[in-house]
Design a protein around this motif. Structure first.
Motif, short mmCIF file in Angstrom:
data_model
loop_
_atom_site.label_atom_id
_atom_site.label_comp_id
_atom_site.label_asym_id
_atom_site.label_seq_id
_atom_site.Cartn_x
_atom_site.Cartn_y
_atom_site.Cartn_z
N LEU A 145 0.84 -1.20 0.00
CA LEU A 145 0.00 0.00 0.00
C LEU A 145 0.87 1.26 0.00
O LEU A 145 0.59 2.22 -0.72
N LEU A 146 1.96 1.24 0.79
CA LEU A 146 2.88 2.38 0.80
C LEU A 146 3.58 2.53 -0.54
O LEU A 146 3.81 3.66 -1.01
N GLN A 147 3.89 1.42 -1.17
CA GLN A 147 4.51 1.47 -2.49
C GLN A 147 3.54 2.05 -3.52
O GLN A 147 3.93 2.88 -4.35
N LYS A 148 2.29 1.64 -3.45
CA LYS A 148 1.29 2.16 -4.39
C LYS A 148 1.12 3.66 -4.25
O LYS A 148 0.83 4.37 -5.22
N ALA A 149 1.34 4.17 -3.02
CA ALA A 149 1.23 5.62 -2.77
C ALA A 149 2.51 6.35 -3.19
O ALA A 149 2.58 7.57 -3.04
N GLY A 150 3.52 5.62 -3.67
CA GLY A 150 4.75 6.24 -4.13
C GLY A 150 5.72 6.60 -3.03
O GLY A 150 6.63 7.40 -3.24
N LEU A 151 5.56 5.98 -1.84
CA LEU A 151 6.38 6.35 -0.70
C LEU A 151 7.62 5.48 -0.54
O LEU A 151 8.55 5.85 0.18
N LEU A 152 7.64 4.33 -1.20
CA LEU A 152 8.80 3.44 -1.16
C LEU A 152 8.73 2.49 -2.35
O LEU A 152 7.73 2.44 -3.08
N THR A 153 9.81 1.71 -2.52
CA THR A 153 9.84 0.71 -3.59
C THR A 153 10.35 -0.60 -3.03
O THR A 153 11.34 -0.62 -2.29
N LEU A 154 9.69 -1.68 -3.37
CA LEU A 154 10.11 -3.00 -2.93
C LEU A 154 11.02 -3.65 -3.97
O LEU A 154 10.92 -3.35 -5.16
N LYS A 155 11.90 -4.53 -3.51
CA LYS A 155 12.77 -5.25 -4.43
C LYS A 155 11.93 -6.05 -5.43
O LYS A 155 12.24 -6.09 -6.62
N ASP A 156 10.90 -6.70 -4.92
CA ASP A 156 9.92 -7.37 -5.77
C ASP A 156 8.60 -6.65 -5.58
O ASP A 156 7.93 -6.80 -4.56
N PRO A 157 8.20 -5.81 -6.54
CA PRO A 157 7.01 -4.96 -6.39
C PRO A 157 5.71 -5.71 -6.15
O PRO A 157 4.71 -5.09 -5.78
N SER A 158 5.70 -7.03 -6.34
CA SER A 158 4.47 -7.79 -6.16
C SER A 158 4.54 -8.76 -4.98
O SER A 158 3.66 -9.61 -4.81
N ASN A 159 5.56 -8.61 -4.13
CA ASN A 159 5.78 -9.55 -3.03
C ASN A 159 4.76 -9.35 -1.91
O ASN A 159 4.87 -8.41 -1.11
N ALA A 160 3.78 -10.27 -1.84
CA ALA A 160 2.71 -10.15 -0.84
C ALA A 160 3.19 -10.47 0.57
O ALA A 160 2.49 -10.21 1.54
N LEU A 161 4.41 -11.03 0.69
CA LEU A 161 4.95 -11.38 2.00
C LEU A 161 6.16 -10.51 2.35
O LEU A 161 6.98 -10.89 3.19
N ALA A 162 6.25 -9.36 1.75
CA ALA A 162 7.40 -8.48 1.97
C ALA A 162 7.49 -8.00 3.42
O ALA A 162 6.47 -7.84 4.10
N THR A 163 8.71 -7.79 3.87
CA THR A 163 8.99 -7.19 5.18
C THR A 163 9.87 -5.97 4.92
O THR A 163 10.33 -5.75 3.79
N PRO A 164 10.14 -5.17 5.94
CA PRO A 164 11.03 -4.00 5.71
C PRO A 164 12.38 -4.37 5.11
O PRO A 164 13.01 -3.53 4.45
N ARG A 165 12.83 -5.61 5.30
CA ARG A 165 14.11 -6.03 4.70
C ARG A 165 14.03 -6.11 3.17
O ARG A 165 15.05 -6.14 2.49
N ASP A 166 12.80 -6.15 2.66
CA ASP A 166 12.60 -6.27 1.21
C ASP A 166 12.41 -4.92 0.53
O ASP A 166 12.05 -4.86 -0.65
N ILE A 167 12.63 -3.83 1.26
CA ILE A 167 12.50 -2.49 0.67
C ILE A 167 13.77 -2.16 -0.12
O ILE A 167 14.89 -2.25 0.39
N ALA A 168 13.58 -1.80 -1.38
CA ALA A 168 14.71 -1.44 -2.24
C ALA A 168 15.05 0.04 -2.12
O ALA A 168 16.21 0.43 -2.15
N SER A 169 14.03 0.87 -1.97
CA SER A 169 14.23 2.32 -1.89
C SER A 169 13.30 2.92 -0.85
O SER A 169 12.08 2.69 -0.89
#
Length: 260
Positions: free
Chosen positions: A139-163
């Motif tokens: 949800l934060l990624q969709k709002a343009g506030l961060l980017t995940l290493k895998d943009p579709s990772n439903a099990l992402a944690t803060p360790r998976d944040i790319a930017s």
């Protein structure tokens, strides 16, 4: 002969009485909206010979463990990503029976009225459970506030944040705790059932909110050995009835959306 006939009649009456009493189902649910929806359909199920007992839980672990261990018959509180993660992590084999509703996931703040006002370096609280953690970050990624290493990772944690350009600090807490720490953080990503329990109105109070296309449907869940039983199937039909659809739309005003 009379004694035999009397015993036969009594046995027949007892069987008829038991049949009329029907089958009991014990179903776990979180308080809002799940338990409220189950309470609504109790009379309908009673007419069909199903005695529904609702066990209310405020966590996401025991409802699954107790269904798996056959202390309960089914539960109604979770999404498929959470169920998949739970089964994989706990070695359980719970299965989906039917989808009922979507609770648009939201971001809330007691300090700011717009997501644009949340400053760099803000502390953001998110659920610690894998699928809910991922849901918050997506949800934060969709709002343009961060980017995940895998943009579709439903099990992402803060360790998976790319930017993380705003240098947000993330706190992971049990989902039920998040409303209680709302005044201690800058932003909290809260499951709608807990938001509603805390008196929050997602349509008015959320700074960020999933839209109606959210894939996070809340499901009725059971075990492989009972998912197709007549009582469970009657419960599934009642949960996806026009009566329930109308109740959801009227009572929750968009905070909960029918998925059928």
């Amino acid at each position: 002969m009379r004694k035999t006939l009397l015993l036969t009649a009594l046995a027949a009456a007892l069987c008829a009485s038991l049949a009329q009493a029907g089958e009991k189902l014990v179903v776990a649910a979180t308080p809002v909206p799940h338990a409220e929806i189950l309470e609504l359909i109790k009379p309908r199920l009673a007419e069909q010979g199903v005695d529904l007992e609702v066990k209310v839980f405020t966590d996401y672990v025991q409802p699954n463990l107790q269904v798996d261990q056959k202390y309960l018959d089914a539960n109604y509180f979770q999404t498929k990503p959470y169920l998949d993660s739970f089964n994989a992590g706990k070695g359980t084999h719970l299965v989906i029976v039917t989808g009922v509703h979507v609770e648009p996931f939201g971001g809330y703040s007691s300090k700011f009225t717009s997501i644009k006002d949340v400053p760099d370096g803000a502390t953001i609280a998110i659920p610690s459970e894998g699928s809910n953690s991922g849901r918050a970050l997506l949800l934060l990624q969709k709002a343009g506030l961060l980017t995940l290493k895998d943009p579709s990772n439903a099990l992402a944690t803060p360790r998976d944040i790319a930017s993380n350009p705003h240098h947000f600090i993330f706190k992971q807490l049990e989902a039920a705790m998040l409303p209680r720490v709302l005044n201690q953080v800058d932003l909290a990503l809260i499951n709608t059932n807990y938001a509603l329990e805390a008196g929050l109105d997602p349509s008015k109070d959320a700074l960020l909110l999933e839209d109606k296309e959210s894939p996070y449907v809340n499901y009725l869940v059971a075990r492989p050995d009972n998912q197709n039983s007549p009582a469970i199937q009657k419960l599934a039909a009642a949960l996806t009835s026009p009566e329930v659809k109308a109740f959801i739309e009227k009572k929750y005003s968009g905070a909960v959306v029918p998925a059928f």
